[in-house]
Design an enzyme around this catalytic site. Structure first.
Site, PDB file in Angstrom:
ATOM      1  N   SER A 143      37.570  42.940  37.857  1.00  0.00           N
ATOM      2  CA  SER A 143      37.099  41.614  38.277  1.00  0.00           C
ATOM      3  C   SER A 143      36.205  41.749  39.504  1.00  0.00           C
ATOM      4  O   SER A 143      36.467  42.583  40.383  1.00  0.00           O
ATOM      5  CB  SER A 143      38.275  40.695  38.616  1.00  0.00           C
ATOM      6  OG  SER A 143      37.790  39.483  39.166  1.00  0.00           O
ATOM      7  N   TYR A 156      46.883  39.497  42.549  1.00  0.00           N
ATOM      8  CA  TYR A 156      45.904  39.671  41.474  1.00  0.00           C
ATOM      9  C   TYR A 156      44.762  40.591  41.920  1.00  0.00           C
ATOM     10  O   TYR A 156      44.379  41.516  41.197  1.00  0.00           O
ATOM     11  CB  TYR A 156      45.352  38.313  41.027  1.00  0.00           C
ATOM     12  CG  TYR A 156      44.263  38.444  39.974  1.00  0.00           C
ATOM     13  CD1 TYR A 156      44.567  38.913  38.690  1.00  0.00           C
ATOM     14  CD2 TYR A 156      42.931  38.126  40.258  1.00  0.00           C
ATOM     15  CE1 TYR A 156      43.562  39.056  37.726  1.00  0.00           C
ATOM     16  CE2 TYR A 156      41.937  38.263  39.300  1.00  0.00           C
ATOM     17  CZ  TYR A 156      42.259  38.724  38.032  1.00  0.00           C
ATOM     18  OH  TYR A 156      41.269  38.869  37.082  1.00  0.00           O
TER      19      TYR A 156
END
Ligand code: NAP
Length: 249
Positions: A143, A156
């Site tokens: 990401s 995360y």
């Protein structure tokens, strides 16, 4: 130029929805035989398979929770039974849950690290054993958050930081076997997951668009096109890279 994956076999984890579904469809359109992995959404996975096969491609759906070692072993055994080998692994299955430091719990940590990191490692371990002597390609969906490090995302963001590091380490470890390993790092993308998490349309999404030079959030196809390039022979000299696909954000 359109990239060819003719005679290649590709496994995409978490391919029933969102980014994974788009990657599976684009790999199928480029000529790969595709294993569409899903965890619980059978109908959605069948829809992805039907789209690939009705366009003249080859695909099967295989259920497996890739955070569970025995299910990963079965997933790769079913891949071998169907297609005899594997050339491209796309580790896409992942979960995202945000929260401030005081909201972090053992469950919040284990759910995300168990799938995003441990699941990715377990799947890569089993997949590499199926790669032929000519080598293979592992593409990890990380990401762009690992560049942005926003507040309230410690767990995360840490999982994806681990994915970036694992990609660089395994590129070195597996390079001698002609296996290329890269991370593709999407910016915010409109998917079932980001709709369910109410991210799409939120103040956060508006902020992301304001900071994105190309002035919009991503669509799953934006990510899938980059994956096809990296998986193809045209990406043959690229390994150990962390590639942001995020409109410049
Ligand atoms: P999504 O819409 O929520 O779809 C998730 C997919 O993963 C589904 O196909 C789901 O299948 C599957 N999945 C979930 N748990 C699984 C498990 N334990 N085993 C196997 N498959 C499982 O997700 P997305 O937004 O497309 O995100 C996909 C990946 O991109 C993730 O790694 C995410 O971290 C990353 N990413 C997303 C964005 C974004 O803005 N969307 C940005 C950067 C990175 P079932 O429904 O069958 O469970």
């Amino acid at each position: 130029m359109s990239y060819s994956l003719k005679n290649k076999v590709a496994l995409v984890t978490g391919a029933s929805k969102g980014i994974g579904a788009a990657i599976a469809k684009h790999l199928g359109a480029a000529g790969a035989s595709v294993v569409v992995n899903y965890s619980s959404s059978r109908t959605a996975a069948d829809r992805v398979v039907n789209e690939i096969t009705s366009a003249g491609g080859k695909a099967i759906a295989v259920q497996a929770d890739v955070s569970k070692p025995d299910e990963v072993v079965r997933l790769l055994a079913e891949t071998k039974a169907a297609y005899g080998k594997l050339d491209v692994l796309v580790n896409n299955a992942g979960v995202y849950e945000f929260g401030a430091l005081e909201e972090i719990t053992v469950d919040h940590f284990q759910r995300q690290f168990g799938l995003n990191v441990l699941g990715l490692l377990l799947t890569t371990k089993e997949a590499v054993a199926l790669f032929p002597a000519e080598g293979g390609r592992v593409i990890n969906i990380s990401s762009a958050i690992t560049r942005l490090n926003p507040p309230h995302t410690a767990v995360y963001t840490a999982t994806k930081g681990a994915v970036d590091s694992i990609s660089r380490v395994l590129a070195k470890e597996l390079g001698p076997r002609k296996i290329r390993v890269n991370a593709i790092n999407p910016g915010l993308v409109e998917t079932e997951g980001t709709h369910t998490a109410s991210i799409i349309g939120s103040d956060m999404a508006t902020g992301v668009i304001a900071q994105t030079p190309l002035g919009r959030i991503g669509q799953p196809d934006d990510i899938a096109k980059a994956v096809v390039f990296i998986a193809s022979d045209e990406g043959g000299w690229i390994t150990g890279e962390v590639i942001n696909v995020s409109g410049g954000a």
